[in-house]
Design a protein around this motif. Structure first.
Motif, PDB file in Angstrom:
ATOM      1  N   LEU A   2      -5.479   0.702  -7.053  1.00 45.78           N
ATOM      2  CA  LEU A   2      -5.161   2.086  -6.690  1.00 45.78           C
ATOM      3  C   LEU A   2      -4.611   2.894  -7.851  1.00 45.78           C
ATOM      4  O   LEU A   2      -4.865   4.082  -7.966  1.00 45.78           O
ATOM      5  CB  LEU A   2      -4.152   2.111  -5.541  1.00 45.78           C
ATOM      6  CG  LEU A   2      -4.675   1.696  -4.170  1.00 45.78           C
ATOM      7  CD1 LEU A   2      -3.541   1.660  -3.169  1.00 45.78           C
ATOM      8  CD2 LEU A   2      -5.778   2.654  -3.721  1.00 45.78           C
ATOM      9  N   LEU A   3      -3.833   2.243  -8.707  1.00 46.97           N
ATOM     10  CA  LEU A   3      -3.125   2.996  -9.754  1.00 46.97           C
ATOM     11  C   LEU A   3      -3.798   2.879 -11.114  1.00 46.97           C
ATOM     12  O   LEU A   3      -3.429   3.579 -12.046  1.00 46.97           O
ATOM     13  CB  LEU A   3      -1.674   2.513  -9.871  1.00 46.97           C
ATOM     14  CG  LEU A   3      -0.807   2.741  -8.634  1.00 46.97           C
ATOM     15  CD1 LEU A   3       0.555   2.124  -8.831  1.00 46.97           C
ATOM     16  CD2 LEU A   3      -0.683   4.225  -8.351  1.00 46.97           C
ATOM     17  N   GLN A  15       1.209  11.446 -10.262  1.00 43.35           N
ATOM     18  CA  GLN A  15      -0.023  12.233 -10.431  1.00 43.35           C
ATOM     19  C   GLN A  15       0.225  13.528 -11.222  1.00 43.35           C
ATOM     20  O   GLN A  15       1.353  13.895 -11.509  1.00 43.35           O
ATOM     21  CB  GLN A  15      -0.646  12.539  -9.075  1.00 43.35           C
ATOM     22  CG  GLN A  15       0.241  13.416  -8.209  1.00 43.35           C
ATOM     23  CD  GLN A  15      -0.239  13.458  -6.784  1.00 43.35           C
ATOM     24  OE1 GLN A  15      -1.359  13.089  -6.481  1.00 43.35           O
ATOM     25  NE2 GLN A  15       0.620  13.921  -5.904  1.00 43.35           N
ATOM     26  N   THR A  21      -2.399  -2.840  -5.934  1.00 39.97           N
ATOM     27  CA  THR A  21      -1.702  -1.915  -6.819  1.00 39.97           C
ATOM     28  C   THR A  21      -2.546  -1.560  -8.048  1.00 39.97           C
ATOM     29  O   THR A  21      -2.753  -0.372  -8.322  1.00 39.97           O
ATOM     30  CB  THR A  21      -0.344  -2.509  -7.221  1.00 39.97           C
ATOM     31  OG1 THR A  21       0.353  -2.861  -6.044  1.00 39.97           O
ATOM     32  CG2 THR A  21       0.478  -1.528  -8.019  1.00 39.97           C
ATOM     33  N   TRP A  47       3.915   5.692  -5.576  1.00 40.56           N
ATOM     34  CA  TRP A  47       3.802   5.851  -7.036  1.00 40.56           C
ATOM     35  C   TRP A  47       2.789   6.931  -7.389  1.00 40.56           C
ATOM     36  O   TRP A  47       2.979   7.677  -8.343  1.00 40.56           O
ATOM     37  CB  TRP A  47       3.407   4.519  -7.698  1.00 40.56           C
ATOM     38  CG  TRP A  47       4.586   3.625  -7.892  1.00 40.56           C
ATOM     39  CD1 TRP A  47       4.819   2.441  -7.292  1.00 40.56           C
ATOM     40  CD2 TRP A  47       5.695   3.871  -8.750  1.00 40.56           C
ATOM     41  NE1 TRP A  47       6.008   1.919  -7.702  1.00 40.56           N
ATOM     42  CE2 TRP A  47       6.578   2.786  -8.606  1.00 40.56           C
ATOM     43  CE3 TRP A  47       6.049   4.909  -9.614  1.00 40.56           C
ATOM     44  CZ2 TRP A  47       7.774   2.694  -9.296  1.00 40.56           C
ATOM     45  CZ3 TRP A  47       7.247   4.822 -10.309  1.00 40.56           C
ATOM     46  CH2 TRP A  47       8.097   3.724 -10.143  1.00 40.56           C
ATOM     47  N   ILE A  48       1.692   7.029  -6.592  1.00 42.47           N
ATOM     48  CA  ILE A  48       0.696   8.073  -6.856  1.00 42.47           C
ATOM     49  C   ILE A  48       1.357   9.448  -6.725  1.00 42.47           C
ATOM     50  O   ILE A  48       1.209  10.309  -7.585  1.00 42.47           O
ATOM     51  CB  ILE A  48      -0.503   7.938  -5.882  1.00 42.47           C
ATOM     52  CG1 ILE A  48      -1.281   6.664  -6.230  1.00 42.47           C
ATOM     53  CG2 ILE A  48      -1.413   9.164  -5.967  1.00 42.47           C
ATOM     54  CD1 ILE A  48      -2.427   6.356  -5.300  1.00 42.47           C
ATOM     55  N   VAL A  49       2.151   9.604  -5.664  1.00 42.19           N
ATOM     56  CA  VAL A  49       2.846  10.879  -5.455  1.00 42.19           C
ATOM     57  C   VAL A  49       3.744  11.198  -6.646  1.00 42.19           C
ATOM     58  O   VAL A  49       3.826  12.333  -7.116  1.00 42.19           O
ATOM     59  CB  VAL A  49       3.684  10.820  -4.154  1.00 42.19           C
ATOM     60  CG1 VAL A  49       4.599  12.030  -4.058  1.00 42.19           C
ATOM     61  CG2 VAL A  49       2.766  10.734  -2.951  1.00 42.19           C
ATOM     62  N   LEU A  98       0.828  -1.206   0.000  1.00 42.87           N
ATOM     63  CA  LEU A  98       0.000   0.000   0.000  1.00 42.87           C
ATOM     64  C   LEU A  98       0.859   1.253   0.000  1.00 42.87           C
ATOM     65  O   LEU A  98       0.632   2.193  -0.752  1.00 42.87           O
ATOM     66  CB  LEU A  98      -0.880  -0.025   1.260  1.00 42.87           C
ATOM     67  CG  LEU A  98      -2.169   0.790   1.186  1.00 42.87           C
ATOM     68  CD1 LEU A  98      -3.056   0.288   0.065  1.00 42.87           C
ATOM     69  CD2 LEU A  98      -2.894   0.725   2.534  1.00 42.87           C
ATOM     70  N   VAL A  99       1.901   1.228   0.827  1.00 40.33           N
ATOM     71  CA  VAL A  99       2.808   2.368   0.919  1.00 40.33           C
ATOM     72  C   VAL A  99       3.455   2.630  -0.442  1.00 40.33           C
ATOM     73  O   VAL A  99       3.552   3.756  -0.910  1.00 40.33           O
ATOM     74  CB  VAL A  99       3.897   2.107   1.981  1.00 40.33           C
ATOM     75  CG1 VAL A  99       4.934   3.213   1.965  1.00 40.33           C
ATOM     76  CG2 VAL A  99       3.265   1.964   3.346  1.00 40.33           C
ATOM     77  N   ARG A 100       3.869   1.518  -1.074  1.00 38.00           N
ATOM     78  CA  ARG A 100       4.526   1.684  -2.367  1.00 38.00           C
ATOM     79  C   ARG A 100       3.553   2.209  -3.423  1.00 38.00           C
ATOM     80  O   ARG A 100       3.930   3.020  -4.270  1.00 38.00           O
ATOM     81  CB  ARG A 100       5.133   0.348  -2.803  1.00 38.00           C
ATOM     82  CG  ARG A 100       6.452   0.084  -2.093  1.00 38.00           C
ATOM     83  CD  ARG A 100       7.091  -1.170  -2.544  1.00 38.00           C
ATOM     84  NE  ARG A 100       6.464  -2.327  -1.912  1.00 38.00           N
ATOM     85  CZ  ARG A 100       6.799  -3.576  -2.200  1.00 38.00           C
ATOM     86  NH1 ARG A 100       7.696  -3.807  -3.120  1.00 38.00           N
ATOM     87  NH2 ARG A 100       6.217  -4.572  -1.568  1.00 38.00           N
ATOM     88  N   ALA A 101       2.301   1.766  -3.353  1.00 40.88           N
ATOM     89  CA  ALA A 101       1.301   2.252  -4.307  1.00 40.88           C
ATOM     90  C   ALA A 101       1.100   3.757  -4.139  1.00 40.88           C
ATOM     91  O   ALA A 101       1.073   4.503  -5.123  1.00 40.88           O
ATOM     92  CB  ALA A 101      -0.014   1.509  -4.110  1.00 40.88           C
ATOM     93  N   TYR A 102       1.003   4.222  -2.878  1.00 41.22           N
ATOM     94  CA  TYR A 102       0.828   5.657  -2.656  1.00 41.22           C
ATOM     95  C   TYR A 102       2.061   6.430  -3.084  1.00 41.22           C
ATOM     96  O   TYR A 102       1.955   7.546  -3.593  1.00 41.22           O
ATOM     97  CB  TYR A 102       0.467   5.934  -1.193  1.00 41.22           C
ATOM     98  CG  TYR A 102      -0.985   5.633  -0.910  1.00 41.22           C
ATOM     99  CD1 TYR A 102      -1.984   6.306  -1.637  1.00 41.22           C
ATOM    100  CD2 TYR A 102      -1.379   4.674   0.009  1.00 41.22           C
ATOM    101  CE1 TYR A 102      -3.323   6.030  -1.427  1.00 41.22           C
ATOM    102  CE2 TYR A 102      -2.719   4.393   0.233  1.00 41.22           C
ATOM    103  CZ  TYR A 102      -3.689   5.079  -0.490  1.00 41.22           C
ATOM    104  OH  TYR A 102      -5.003   4.798  -0.291  1.00 41.22           O
TER     105      TYR A 102
END
Lengths: 294, 403
Positions: free
Chosen positions: A240-241, A138, A237, A133-135, A127-131
Motif C-alpha cells: 500500500l505504501l 500523502q 504495508t 500513514w497514507i493520510v 490495514l487501518v494503520r497503513a491507511y
C-alpha cells in the motif's frame, strides 16, 4: 545412550505430571490435537503443494528456480527485501529498547499507560494503520500541509510510495513485538542488580553496558529474530505504501499468484524466501547458543 | 570514584588474606594491621581504616508514612552497629539512605568526615551486601568481585590478583571461574562479601544478609562475618529483624520502631536495661504482667499484680498508677518450698524439655501463664501439674514500665 532412552520410555509410560490434578500424556496429546490437525491441514499440506508446484508446473524440473534465481530483477528484489527487513529491525531495536527499559523501570499508572500505548497499535488492524500513514504522508497529507503552512518547504514533498514510507510504516507495525520481547526479559532482572552496580561505583551508563544490556540479550535476540522474519514476509504495508521501486518479495509473490497466475514461479520464490528465513533462524540459534556458553 | 584517596597495590588485600590464614598479626590503635612472619621483605603494613558514619536528623516520608522520623545516630570507626527492628520500622530505609538509594527529606549523612547527603550511590565508596546478594548472574565469581575494581579503572592483572585475594579472605580460593548459579547460598553470600570489601571501603552496609540462609549456616556465618569485621577493622552497619543475630554480632544495637530510634546501646545493656516495653519485648523473650504501682524507693519499685501478688523491679523515676512489669524467663528462680522474703505463689502447669534449657509454664491466676527457663528441671522431678511452686527474681532483673 540406552540408559537415557530407557529413562525416556519410563517417562512416556508414566503420567507427565506428578500433580494428581495434572494431565496425563494421553490427555495432553488429546488437548493438543485440534491445533496439530489445523497446522497439518492449513499449513503443511498447502506448503507441500507449493513446493510440488514449484517443481512440476508447468512441467517437472528446476526451471522455476532457474528463473527465480537467474533473474537480476528477482535477485534485486530479494536483496532489497532483506535489506529493508534489516533496516526495520535495527530501527525497531533502537526505538524499542528505551521504551522496554522504561516500561521495566516504572510502576503503577505510568506502567499501565505505557503498556496501553504499546498494545493499542498492536490491536489495530494493519490495514487501518497503513491507511493512517497514507493520510499522514500523502501530497496533501498532514505532514506536507504542516510544512507548507510553516513555510519550511514551497513544494509538497513526495513521501508516500517511497522506501522511506515503507520502512517507517513497517517499523511502526512491528515495534510492539520488539518492545514486548525485550520487556519480558528486562522485567526479570532484579532491581537489586542496578543498585549493586551503582553501589560498586558504576555510573548509570556503565551499569547499563555491563549489567542491563548483557542480561537483556536474550530478549534482544528474540525481538530481532521475530521482527526480522515478520519484516521479510511483510505484504500489506509495503504493497500500500510502496511504489514500483520498493517492490518486495511478498508483493512479488502476490503478483504471481493473482495477476500473472504463474504458480510455478510463485512457488519457487516462496521456497527461496522460506529457505533464506530458515537459514537466518538457524544462524541466530547458533549465535544464541554460543552466547549462552560464553 | 569520589573516594578521594590514592589507591594502589599497597592497599591490596593479598597480604591480608595471608594474615587471616595463619600469620601472627596485631592491631594498632589506628587500625594498621602489622604483619610479621613469612614475608620476604620484612613486615608489610596494610592500611585498613574504618570510617565513622553519622546520621543527623534524617527524615523521610512516603506519602503519609514516616519511614524515618528524625533519626540521628553516630557510628564510630571500626564499630559493628546492628539496626534492629520489625519490618516497617525504618531500618532498611535508614540503610538505603546511607547508601544513597534514598534521599532524606531532611537531615545529613556524613561518612568518614564527608557530607555525602547529595552524593549519588556510585560516588559514596561504600561497601554493601544485599539481602539476595545481587551477584551479576552473567559474570563469573572473579568478574563479579573485579567489577568494583574495574569501575575504578584498575587494570585486569591487578584485578585478578585482588579478586583472588578477596576470595581467599572469605575462604573461597579457586572458585573464581564459577558462575553465581553454580554456588550454594552460603558461597554466594561469601562472594557478595568479597565483592563488597575488595575495594576496601571504609564502611560496609549489610541488609539482612543472612536471612536467606538456613539456620545452621546462618549461625556459622554470624560468627564468621563478625570475625572478618574485627580483622579488617571495617565499620559495619547491619540491618536485621533477628534480635539474636543483633545480640551475637553487634558491638552496639540501635532499636528502631515506626521510623524512630527507640534505644541504642551495647547488647547486654539493651537486654538487661530496656528503655521501654517495646525494646523489652522485641529483644529477647519476656513475661509482661500488668498491675498497679504500690511504692517507689530510688530505682526499686513495688507493683501489685492483678492476682494480688506484690513483686518488685527497677522502675523509672516517678512511676505511679497503672504499670507493667517485664521479667525475662531465665531470670526467674523456681522454688518448691516457700522461700523467705517476697515470692509469688503459682501452680505448675507444664514442663517442656527444649534441649539446652527447659521451659516451665506456671499458672499464676493471670491472663497468661508465666514462662520460665531453667537450665535443668531436676528440681521439679516428681512434681505434677497443679502442685504449688514459688517464684522469685532479683529486683534488679525485672523492669517496670508505665502501662
Amino acid at each position: 545412550m540406552p540408559a537415557s532412552l530407557q529413562h525416556e520410555a519410563l517417562m512416556l509410560a508414566q503420567p507427565v505430571s506428578d500433580d494428581p490434578r495434572g494431565f496425563s500424556l494421553r490427555q495432553s496429546l488429546l488437548l493438543a490435537a485440534p491445533a496439530v490437525l489445523c497446522l497439518l491441514a492449513f499449513f503443511v499440506v498447502p506448503l507441500s503443494t507449493l513446493v510440488e508446484q514449484s517443481l512440476t508446473s508447468p512441467r517437472l524440473g528446476l526451471q522455476n528456480y532457474v528463473r527465480a534465481l537467474g533473474s537480476d530483477l528477482y535477485l534485486l528484489i530479494l536483496w532489497r527485501t532483506i535489506r529493508l527487513a534489516a533496516i526495520v529491525t535495527v530501527l525497531a531495536l533502537l526505538l524499542g529498547y528505551p521504551v522496554a527499559l522504561t516500561m521495566s523501570r516504572v510502576s503503577g499508572r505510568v506502567a499501565g499507560l505505557l503498556a496501553i500505548c504499546v498494545l493499542i497499535p498492536l490491536w489495530t488492524a494493519v490495514l487501518v494503520r497503513a491507511y493512517a500513514w497514507i493520510v499522514i504522508l500523502q501530497r496533501q497529507g498532514l505532514v506536507n500541509e504542516a510544512l507548507l503552512g510553516l513555510g519550511v518547504i514551497r513544494e509538497p514533498l513526495r513521501m508516500l510510495y517511497t522506501e522511506g514510507a515503507v520502512i517507517l510504516a513497517t517499523t511502526h507495525v512491528l515495534l510492539p513485538f520488539m518492545i514486548l520481547s525485550i520487556f519480558s526479559v528486562l522485567r526479570t532482572i532484579p532491581p537489586d542488580l542496578d543498585r549493586a552496580a551503582a553501589n560498586l561505583g558504576a555510573s548509570a551508563f556503565a551499569t547499563f553496558r555491563h549489567v542491563t544490556l548483557p542480561l537483556s540479550l536474550p530478549g534482544i535476540y528474540s525481538g530481532v529474530l521475530m521482527v526480522f522474519i515478520l519484516a521479510l514476509g511483510f505484504y500489506i504495508t509495503p504493497a500500500l505504501l510502496g511504489g514500483p521501486e520498493t517492490l518486495l518479495m511478498a508483493t512479488l509473490i502476490g503478483q504471481q499468484t493473482t495477476e500473472t497466475l504463474d504458480w510455478g514461479l510463485a512457488g519457487a520464490l516462496s521456497v527461496t524466501l522460506l529457505v533464506i528465513t530458515l537459514l537466518l533462524v538457524g544462524l541466530f540459534g547458533r549465535v544464541l547458543r554460543l552466547e549462552g556458553k560464553g | 570514584m569520589g573516594g578521594g584517596e590514592p589507591r594502589g597495590s599497597a592497599r591490596s588485600l593479598e597480604p591480608l588474606a595471608c594474615a587471616l590464614s595463619e600469620t601472627a598479626w596485631t592491631f594498632l590503635p589506628n587500625r594498621t594491621v602489622v604483619m610479621s612472619g613469612s614475608e620476604k621483605n620484612g613486615p608489610r603494613t596494610v592500611m585498613l581504616r574504618g570510617g565513622a558514619v553519622s546520621v543527623e536528623g534524617a527524615k523521610r516520608h512516603f506519602g503519609s508514612v514516616k519511614a524515618l522520623d528524625g533519626v540521628s545516630i553516630e557510628v564510630a570507626a571500626g564499630e559493628f552497629l546492628a539496626l534492629l527492628g520489625p519490618s516497617g520500622s525504618g531500618k532498611t530505609t535508614l540503610l538505603m539512605t546511607i547508601a544513597g538509594f534514598e534521599m532524606p527529606d531532611e537531615g545529613r549523612i556524613i561518612v568518614d568526615g564527608r557530607d555525602v547527603t547529595g552524593f549519588a550511590p556510585n560516588a559514596r565508596n561504600l561497601g554493601m551486601v544485599f539481602q539476595r546478594y545481587a551477584l551479576f548472574p552473567h559474570m563469573n565469581v572473579r568478574d563479579n568481585i573485579g567489577f568494583p575494581l574495574r569501575m575504578r579503572g584498575i587494570a585486569e592483572g591487578e584485578r585478578r590478583k585482588r579478586a583472588e585475594a578477596a576470595l581467599e579472605t572469605v575462604g573461597l580460593e579457586g572458585y573464581g571461574d564459577r558462575l553465581p548459579a553454580q554456588l550454594s547460598g552460603g558461597q554466594q553470600q561469601r562472594v557478595a562479601l568479597a565483592r563488597a570489601i575488595v575495594y576496601e571501603p571504609p564502611v560496609l552496609l549489610m541488609d539482612e544478609p543472612l536471612s536467606a540462609l538456613d539456620k545452621n549456616l546462618r549461625e556459622r556465618m554470624r560468627l564468621e562475618i563478625k570475625r572478618l569485621q574485627k580483622q579488617l577493622g571495617i565499620t559495619v552497619i547491619f540491618v536485621t529483624h533477628d534480635q539474636e543475630e543483633a545480640l551475637v554480632m553487634a558491638d552496639r544495637i540501635a532499636v528502631m520502631d515506626q521510623g524512630k530510634l527507640v534505644q541504642e546501646g551495647g547488647p547486654r545493656a539493651l537486654y538487661e536495661r530496656p528503655a521501654n516495653a517495646f525494646v523489652a519485648g522485641f529483644l529477647g523473650e519476656t513475661n509482661f504482667i500488668d498491675g498497679t504501682m504500690e511504692g517507689l524507693e530510688g530505682e526499686a519499685g513495688m507493683i501489685r499484680l492483678s492476682n494480688g501478688a506484690r513483686v518488685s523491679g527497677r522502675a523509672p523515676a516517678g512511676l505511679t498508677g497503672r504499670a507493667r512489669i517485664s521479667v525475662r524467663p531465665e531470670y526467674i528462680a523456681v522454688h518448691t518450698r516457700k522461700p523467705e522474703g517476697f515470692s509469688m505463689e503459682v501452680r505448675l502447669q507444664e514442663v517442656i524439655f527444649a534441649g539446652a534449657s527447659t521451659i516451665v509454664l506456671a499458672e499464676a491466676g493471670l491472663a497468661e501463664p508465666i514462662n520460665i527457663r531453667v537450665a535443668s528441671s531436676a528440681a521439679l522431678d516428681g512434681r505434677l501439674p497443679g502442685d504449688p511452686l514459688w517464684l522469685t527474681w532479683r529486683s534488679d532483673d525485672a523492669c517496670l514500665f508505665a502501662a
